[in-house]
Design an enzyme around this catalytic site. Structure first.
Site, mmCIF file in Angstrom:
data_model
loop_
_atom_site.group_PDB
_atom_site.id
_atom_site.type_symbol
_atom_site.label_atom_id
_atom_site.label_comp_id
_atom_site.label_asym_id
_atom_site.label_seq_id
_atom_site.Cartn_x
_atom_site.Cartn_y
_atom_site.Cartn_z
ATOM 1 N N GLU A 176 0.829 -1.216 0.000
ATOM 2 C CA GLU A 176 0.000 0.000 0.000
ATOM 3 C C GLU A 176 0.864 1.267 0.000
ATOM 4 O O GLU A 176 1.133 1.840 1.051
ATOM 5 C CB GLU A 176 -0.949 0.028 1.208
ATOM 6 C CG GLU A 176 -1.879 1.248 1.168
ATOM 7 C CD GLU A 176 -2.776 1.369 2.400
ATOM 8 O OE1 GLU A 176 -3.618 2.283 2.407
ATOM 9 O OE2 GLU A 176 -2.629 0.569 3.336
ATOM 10 N N LYS A 213 -2.703 -2.012 -2.953
ATOM 11 C CA LYS A 213 -3.732 -1.117 -2.434
ATOM 12 C C LYS A 213 -3.290 0.303 -2.740
ATOM 13 O O LYS A 213 -2.283 0.775 -2.208
ATOM 14 C CB LYS A 213 -3.938 -1.323 -0.926
ATOM 15 C CG LYS A 213 -5.043 -0.435 -0.348
ATOM 16 C CD LYS A 213 -5.417 -0.830 1.068
ATOM 17 C CE LYS A 213 -6.471 0.115 1.633
ATOM 18 N NZ LYS A 213 -6.974 -0.274 2.960
#
Length: 295
Positions: A176, A213
């Protein structure tokens, strides 16, 4: 690795619920839920209250596998139980929802327009514990503020260095590298980020699988080519501070991109609501996020 869970994450319809507020963000999450700092006097009481909030969300009939593929937990939540089962086991065995674990220890100071992750000295032990607790994958977050090439390269290299360790432990890492939605250089930062991610994906061994992400991109469908990479199980989007309505609207324009929302999921939920009001509010959120995720 649970192949049934892998199949669900790779091909299932739905989104990932992020229930992973940790020590630093828990007071804010509780306050949004209507529980102020005067309701607890130490960390143990705070974590008990936030676990009660998460338990109420997870046990709600609105929180179901018809719409939700996975849920990201905080370490403290992983070690607690719901109706006598550890949280990850309850999610999978009672709800059919795949459990993930947040493993980062927060962000370092801003440098070169980015924030790397703080050191994780106990990572290997945490991964071992996650495997024992039947966790499927992990999540770790960095933040990109500016389109600084060196900073972005450092973020992505750190993420993938750790991702390889996580994959070697038998878990699927969610990488992420968040681009701040308010950055004046967001679109340029996303271009640099995608280039660096592609370089790192190319270096992975053929059997290593990861998830990405990412912030909802400025340019619609910008991450379609990343979704086609054989190493990538799924590309999911964070809400990044957008309201739920705005995040859903932007997400729906990006084909194949599914939500992994935290604040946007819990928007409107309150400790003072009756179960009927709570379930209705959560159901509306879940269905709206689901609709935006299946475009």
């Amino acid at each position: 690795m649970n192949q049934e869970q892998m199949e669900r994450m790779e091909h299932g319809k739905g989104f990932i619920a992020a229930l992973d507020q940790s020590g630093g963000s828990t007071p804010k999450a509780l306050l949004a839920y209507g529980i102020g700092a005067d309701a607890y006097s130490n960390d143990e009481e705070m974590f008990r209250l936030v676990h009660e909030m998460r338990t109420r969300i997870v046990k709600s009939p609105a929180f179901c596998s018809d719409y939700i593929l996975g849920a990201i937990l905080f370490e403290n939540t992983m070690e607690r139980k719901i109706d006598g089962s550890y949280t990850a086991d309850y999610l999978w065995n009672s709800k059919g929802i795949v459990p993930f674990l947040k493993v980062d220890k927060g962000l370092a100071q801003k440098e070169n327009g980015v924030q790397l992750m703080k050191p994780m000295p106990g990572l290997d032990q945490l991964l071992q514990k996650a495997v024992q607790k039947n966790i499927f994958g992990t999540k770790m977050r960095s933040v990109i503020w500016l389109a600084d090439k060196e900073g972005i390269r450092a973020v992505v290299e750190q993420q993938f260095t750790l991702a390889r360790r996580i994959a070697a432990a038998g878990l699927v890492p969610i990488v992420e590298p968040e681009v701040d939605i308010h950055s004046g250089e967001k679109e340029e930062a996303e271009k640099l980020l995608k280039d660096e991610i592609k370089k790192q994906l190319f270096r992975l061994s053929p059997d290593t699988r990861v998830m990405l992400k990412l912030s909802i991109p400025t340019k619609d469908d910008f991450y379609l080519d990343l979704m086609e990479d054989p190493h990538v199980v799924r590309v999911v989007a964070l809400s990044g501070g957008y309201s739920q309505e705005e995040a859903d609207e932007k997400l729906a324009r990006n084909h194949g991109l599914i939500a992994s929302f935290s604040r946007a999921l819990a928007q409107g939920l309150s400790a003072g609501q009756s179960d009927k009001e709570f379930d209705q509010t959560l159901s509306e959120s879940v269905r709206a996020i689901y609709r935006a995720s299946v475009t």
